[in-house]
Scaffold this motif. Structure first.
Motif, PDB file in Angstrom:
ATOM      1  N   ALA A 158     107.123  50.245  13.422  1.00  0.00           N
ATOM      2  CA  ALA A 158     107.259  49.039  12.596  1.00  0.00           C
ATOM      3  C   ALA A 158     106.705  49.283  11.196  1.00  0.00           C
ATOM      4  O   ALA A 158     107.287  48.836  10.195  1.00  0.00           O
ATOM      5  N   GLN A 159     105.579  50.015  11.106  1.00  0.00           N
ATOM      6  CA  GLN A 159     105.023  50.298   9.779  1.00  0.00           C
ATOM      7  C   GLN A 159     105.959  51.189   8.971  1.00  0.00           C
ATOM      8  O   GLN A 159     106.077  51.022   7.756  1.00  0.00           O
ATOM      9  N   LEU A 160     106.632  52.122   9.617  1.00  0.00           N
ATOM     10  CA  LEU A 160     107.561  52.987   8.888  1.00  0.00           C
ATOM     11  C   LEU A 160     108.678  52.161   8.242  1.00  0.00           C
ATOM     12  O   LEU A 160     109.051  52.404   7.090  1.00  0.00           O
ATOM     13  N   GLN A 161     109.189  51.192   8.972  1.00  0.00           N
ATOM     14  CA  GLN A 161     110.255  50.346   8.424  1.00  0.00           C
ATOM     15  C   GLN A 161     109.737  49.530   7.244  1.00  0.00           C
ATOM     16  O   GLN A 161     110.435  49.378   6.225  1.00  0.00           O
ATOM     17  N   GLN A 162     108.525  49.014   7.357  1.00  0.00           N
ATOM     18  CA  GLN A 162     107.943  48.229   6.267  1.00  0.00           C
ATOM     19  C   GLN A 162     107.674  49.101   5.042  1.00  0.00           C
ATOM     20  O   GLN A 162     107.852  48.657   3.903  1.00  0.00           O
ATOM     21  N   MET A 163     107.270  50.336   5.280  1.00  0.00           N
ATOM     22  CA  MET A 163     107.049  51.250   4.165  1.00  0.00           C
ATOM     23  C   MET A 163     108.363  51.598   3.481  1.00  0.00           C
ATOM     24  O   MET A 163     108.418  51.712   2.250  1.00  0.00           O
ATOM     25  N   ASP A 164     109.424  51.774   4.259  1.00  0.00           N
ATOM     26  CA  ASP A 164     110.742  52.000   3.665  1.00  0.00           C
ATOM     27  C   ASP A 164     111.090  50.867   2.703  1.00  0.00           C
ATOM     28  O   ASP A 164     111.561  51.095   1.580  1.00  0.00           O
ATOM     29  N   ALA A 165     110.862  49.641   3.153  1.00  0.00           N
ATOM     30  CA  ALA A 165     111.204  48.478   2.339  1.00  0.00           C
ATOM     31  C   ALA A 165     110.370  48.416   1.063  1.00  0.00           C
ATOM     32  O   ALA A 165     110.825  47.909   0.035  1.00  0.00           O
ATOM     33  N   ALA A 166     109.123  48.951   1.141  1.00  0.00           N
ATOM     34  CA  ALA A 166     108.239  48.927  -0.024  1.00  0.00           C
ATOM     35  C   ALA A 166     108.406  50.164  -0.906  1.00  0.00           C
ATOM     36  O   ALA A 166     107.725  50.288  -1.932  1.00  0.00           O
ATOM     37  N   GLY A 167     109.268  51.097  -0.509  1.00  0.00           N
ATOM     38  CA  GLY A 167     109.481  52.304  -1.292  1.00  0.00           C
ATOM     39  C   GLY A 167     108.377  53.328  -1.168  1.00  0.00           C
ATOM     40  O   GLY A 167     108.180  54.156  -2.063  1.00  0.00           O
ATOM     41  N   MET A 196     109.566  62.374  -6.759  1.00  0.00           N
ATOM     42  CA  MET A 196     108.445  62.995  -6.068  1.00  0.00           C
ATOM     43  C   MET A 196     107.150  62.281  -6.466  1.00  0.00           C
ATOM     44  O   MET A 196     106.886  62.073  -7.646  1.00  0.00           O
ATOM     45  N   SER A 197     106.344  61.902  -5.479  1.00  0.00           N
ATOM     46  CA  SER A 197     105.097  61.193  -5.762  1.00  0.00           C
ATOM     47  C   SER A 197     104.106  62.102  -6.479  1.00  0.00           C
ATOM     48  O   SER A 197     104.212  63.332  -6.436  1.00  0.00           O
ATOM     49  N   LEU A 198     103.124  61.474  -7.129  1.00  0.00           N
ATOM     50  CA  LEU A 198     102.104  62.238  -7.849  1.00  0.00           C
ATOM     51  C   LEU A 198     101.368  63.186  -6.914  1.00  0.00           C
ATOM     52  O   LEU A 198     101.139  64.353  -7.244  1.00  0.00           O
ATOM     53  N   LEU A 199     100.999  62.697  -5.733  1.00  0.00           N
ATOM     54  CA  LEU A 199     100.265  63.538  -4.792  1.00  0.00           C
ATOM     55  C   LEU A 199     101.127  64.695  -4.307  1.00  0.00           C
ATOM     56  O   LEU A 199     100.670  65.848  -4.259  1.00  0.00           O
ATOM     57  N   LYS A 200     102.363  64.408  -3.947  1.00  0.00           N
ATOM     58  CA  LYS A 200     103.253  65.464  -3.454  1.00  0.00           C
ATOM     59  C   LYS A 200     103.478  66.515  -4.538  1.00  0.00           C
ATOM     60  O   LYS A 200     103.479  67.719  -4.269  1.00  0.00           O
ATOM     61  N   LYS A 201     103.645  66.063  -5.783  1.00  0.00           N
ATOM     62  CA  LYS A 201     103.858  66.978  -6.901  1.00  0.00           C
ATOM     63  C   LYS A 201     102.618  67.847  -7.130  1.00  0.00           C
ATOM     64  O   LYS A 201     102.721  69.070  -7.318  1.00  0.00           O
ATOM     65  N   ALA A 202     101.435  67.234  -7.077  1.00  0.00           N
ATOM     66  CA  ALA A 202     100.202  67.998  -7.293  1.00  0.00           C
ATOM     67  C   ALA A 202     100.003  69.049  -6.206  1.00  0.00           C
ATOM     68  O   ALA A 202      99.643  70.200  -6.488  1.00  0.00           O
ATOM     69  N   LEU A 203     100.239  68.668  -4.957  1.00  0.00           N
ATOM     70  CA  LEU A 203     100.086  69.629  -3.865  1.00  0.00           C
ATOM     71  C   LEU A 203     101.107  70.751  -3.978  1.00  0.00           C
ATOM     72  O   LEU A 203     100.797  71.924  -3.732  1.00  0.00           O
ATOM     73  N   HIS A 204     102.335  70.398  -4.361  1.00  0.00           N
ATOM     74  CA  HIS A 204     103.390  71.405  -4.501  1.00  0.00           C
ATOM     75  C   HIS A 204     103.075  72.385  -5.630  1.00  0.00           C
ATOM     76  O   HIS A 204     103.286  73.604  -5.500  1.00  0.00           O
ATOM     77  N   GLU A 205     102.558  71.864  -6.747  1.00  0.00           N
ATOM     78  CA  GLU A 205     102.276  72.702  -7.908  1.00  0.00           C
ATOM     79  C   GLU A 205     100.866  73.297  -7.890  1.00  0.00           C
ATOM     80  O   GLU A 205     100.475  73.995  -8.825  1.00  0.00           O
ATOM     81  N   LYS A 206     100.089  72.994  -6.824  1.00  0.00           N
ATOM     82  CA  LYS A 206      98.725  73.497  -6.667  1.00  0.00           C
ATOM     83  C   LYS A 206      97.840  73.060  -7.825  1.00  0.00           C
ATOM     84  O   LYS A 206      97.040  73.832  -8.361  1.00  0.00           O
ATOM     85  N   PRO A 234     101.794  47.524  -8.326  1.00  0.00           N
ATOM     86  CA  PRO A 234     101.552  48.451  -7.197  1.00  0.00           C
ATOM     87  C   PRO A 234     101.660  49.916  -7.618  1.00  0.00           C
ATOM     88  O   PRO A 234     102.685  50.339  -8.155  1.00  0.00           O
ATOM     89  N   PRO A 235     100.587  50.703  -7.408  1.00  0.00           N
ATOM     90  CA  PRO A 235     100.641  52.128  -7.740  1.00  0.00           C
ATOM     91  C   PRO A 235     101.251  52.925  -6.589  1.00  0.00           C
ATOM     92  O   PRO A 235     101.264  52.451  -5.445  1.00  0.00           O
ATOM     93  N   PRO A 236     101.766  54.125  -6.851  1.00  0.00           N
ATOM     94  CA  PRO A 236     102.175  54.995  -5.736  1.00  0.00           C
ATOM     95  C   PRO A 236     100.959  55.251  -4.846  1.00  0.00           C
ATOM     96  O   PRO A 236      99.912  55.683  -5.338  1.00  0.00           O
ATOM     97  N   ALA A 237     101.066  54.946  -3.582  1.00  0.00           N
ATOM     98  CA  ALA A 237      99.879  54.956  -2.721  1.00  0.00           C
ATOM     99  C   ALA A 237     100.085  55.832  -1.496  1.00  0.00           C
ATOM    100  O   ALA A 237     101.188  55.935  -0.960  1.00  0.00           O
ATOM    101  N   PHE A 251      98.731  46.799  -0.462  1.00  0.00           N
ATOM    102  CA  PHE A 251      99.683  47.331  -1.448  1.00  0.00           C
ATOM    103  C   PHE A 251     100.481  46.201  -2.088  1.00  0.00           C
ATOM    104  O   PHE A 251     100.680  46.175  -3.310  1.00  0.00           O
ATOM    105  N   ALA A 252     100.929  45.256  -1.283  1.00  0.00           N
ATOM    106  CA  ALA A 252     101.726  44.145  -1.804  1.00  0.00           C
ATOM    107  C   ALA A 252     100.908  43.202  -2.679  1.00  0.00           C
ATOM    108  O   ALA A 252     101.472  42.426  -3.464  1.00  0.00           O
ATOM    109  N   SER A 253      99.561  43.267  -2.556  1.00  0.00           N
ATOM    110  CA  SER A 253      98.698  42.366  -3.322  1.00  0.00           C
ATOM    111  C   SER A 253      98.414  42.866  -4.726  1.00  0.00           C
ATOM    112  O   SER A 253      97.874  42.109  -5.546  1.00  0.00           O
ATOM    113  N   PHE A 254      98.740  44.117  -5.018  1.00  0.00           N
ATOM    114  CA  PHE A 254      98.518  44.629  -6.372  1.00  0.00           C
ATOM    115  C   PHE A 254      99.500  43.970  -7.341  1.00  0.00           C
ATOM    116  O   PHE A 254     100.674  43.768  -7.023  1.00  0.00           O
ATOM    117  N   GLN A 255      99.010  43.655  -8.528  1.00  0.00           N
ATOM    118  CA  GLN A 255      99.899  43.119  -9.559  1.00  0.00           C
ATOM    119  C   GLN A 255     100.892  44.179 -10.009  1.00  0.00           C
ATOM    120  O   GLN A 255     102.061  43.898 -10.256  1.00  0.00           O
TER     121      GLN A 255
END
Length: 479
Positions: free
Chosen positions: A90-99, A1-11, A71-74, A65-69
């Motif tokens: 197309a962006q969804l597929q690229q995001m899948d590949a980038a995790g 679970m990403s940091l943002l998703k976790k924070a929103l879930h836990e309020k 890469p943080p969860p973004a 995102f790919a340029s970060f040394q």
């Protein structure tokens, strides 16, 4: 679970740091140093990567995102300006590949250089984009924009109607446009609390300096009033250091106020290095030691917008100050008559049950019209009939029934589900007309059809359906 998703879930109150990517190693190293701190005042901190804010030729969020040394969860942004369905998929597929699995979907600002009368620029609006991504990636964290800083009933009411559609389309959270009117922040959080399934709200914040205020006066959708500008000019006249300190105090107080109001977090812009972040953190801590509730916060917020010898600052334009719940506008007799005539014609020809409608269906579904020549003739006939009446551009899938017979193609962005955030006092972002969604709002109120504008989620028009007749497909039994 990403940091943002976790924070929103836990309020847990969260800070989303916005990064506008430029091809600069300093900008990238700066944001990486900021994110290495991982928190602001003990609140978890993550990064959002903006999409083509200043120019369509900026680095894309995925390239950034790919340029970060490291890469943080973004949280990636997707701006729909000059985009179609295939761009999003197309962006969804690229995001899948980038995790990556979290996306903020925005309709987008006016494309630079686009003027009315030029070639149409298509906008994949956020409601349709949300539906696509929710269907394709059911488990992703999806957000969308919200624009409560509107001061006429039509544009403000239409914004809340569209926000309801975004929730219905699958948004997990909404992020408010940048604004400084605390009354509107309170209005938005109260609106959300009344929804059937309330979702978290984030608020965009940025320190308001005199230089930024002058720029914002030319940015569609951001309200900087004459009294706000006068205060900033007076502070700058004292000294640069005084103006900076006051600006920082207001930013700190705004963040504290939003947290006390119940916002899930902030979407923070304008912080570029660790020194700025630490200074902001110290200022927030100083104020938090003195303020523990909204009753203590309100006078401090009011005081930070005062200066001896100046009139009180107001956050609404001099011409209007509408607030949610106030209802006084109605459609003109001409607008109501237009709706009644077009609605009546539609019920006769297109309801699929009236004898005239069935006869029309048999006529337009003859094999003749599926031939290349026949299709061109039918397209020309439909365009010739409807363009003088409603401004039709024969998009191939008529949406007039869902838009109170006000054609979405007459919006410079082609928006069907509601307005963009760029209107000002009912005026279109392009400045040459009233926003068509303000007309829709008035009409809906007058004919008691507001549910049409809140409940009907209108899909995007596919590229291959444009510039052909919509009449045969209207009567397709599989529709």
């Amino acid at each position: 679970m990403s940091l943002l998703k976790k924070a929103l879930h836990e309020k847990t109150f969260v800070c989303v740091m916005e990064f506008v990517p430029h091809s600069s190693s300093e900008r990238f190293s700066g944001i990486e140093e900021l994110m290495a701190r991982s928190q602001l005042c003990g609140w978890p901190m993550t990064v959002a990567i903006a999409d083509r804010v200043g120019s369509p030729f900026e680095m894309s969020p995925l390239e950034a995102f790919a340029s970060f040394q490291r890469p943080p969860p973004a949280l990636l942004h997707f701006s729909g300006k000059d985009r179609e369905r295939h761009d999003l998929l197309a962006q969804l597929q690229q995001m899948d590949a980038a995790g990556l699995d979290q996306l903020l979907l925005l309709t987008g600002d006016r494309l630079p250089g686009h003027e009315p009368g030029q070639r149409p620029v298509r906008y994949l609006e956020s409601v349709a984009a949300l539906q696509m991504v929710r269907q394709a990636r059911p488990d992703w964290l999806l957000g969308a924009g919200m624009h409560p800083f509107k001061y006429r009933e039509e544009e403000g009411g239409a914004q809340y109607f569209k926000a309801a559609k975004k929730l219905a389309a699958g948004a997990d959270f909404l992020s408010l446009q940048l604004g400084y009117d605390a009354g509107k922040h309170h209005e938005a959080i109260q609106w959300m609390s009344r929804q059937r399934s309330p979702k978290p709200l984030l608020a965009c914040v940025m320190a308001l300096t005199l230089g930024r205020a002058r720029i914002f006066q030319r940015v569609a959708g951001i309200v900087v009033t004459p009294s706000m500008l006068a205060l900033l000019e007076a502070e700058a006249a004292v000294s640069k250091a005084h103006a900076q300190a006051r600006s920082l105090d207001r930013l700190a107080l705004q963040i504290i106020g939003l947290r006390l109001m119940g916002y899930a977090g902030i979407h923070l812009s304008g912080i570029h290095d660790v020194k700025q972040l630490l200074t902001l953190e110290q200022t927030i801590d100083d104020w938090q030691s003195r303020i523990h509730c909204l009753e203590e916060w309100a006078p401090a917020w009011e005081a930070c917008w005062r200066m001896p010898g100046l009139p009180a600052v107001t956050f609404h334009p001099p011409e209007a100050n509408w607030r949610l719940g106030e209802a006084s506008v109605t459609a003109s007799p001409k607008e109501k008559l237009r709706y009644q005539l077009l609605s009546g014609a539609h019920s006769l020809l297109f309801n699929r049950t009236h004898w005239l409608s069935r006869a029309f269906a048999r006529t337009v579904q003859q094999p003749l019209w599926s031939t290349p020549l026949g299709a061109r003739l039918l397209h020309g006939l439909e365009r010739g009939v409807k363009r003088p009446l409603v401004g039709c551009d024969t998009c191939g899938r008529c949406r007039l029934e869902d838009t109170l017979y006000i054609c979405p193609e007459t919006c410079p962005k082609g928006l069907a589900n509601g307005p963009c955030g760029g209107t000002s006092l009912n005026r279109c972002e392009f400045g040459d007309r009233e926003c068509i969604h303000s007309v829709k709002y008035r009409t809906a109120q007058a004919v008691h059809q507001t549910a049409v504008l809140t409940e009907r989620l209108i899909p995007c028009i596919e590229e291959d359906s444009r510039h052909r007749s919509s009449w045969p497909s209207w009567f397709d039994s599989s529709r």
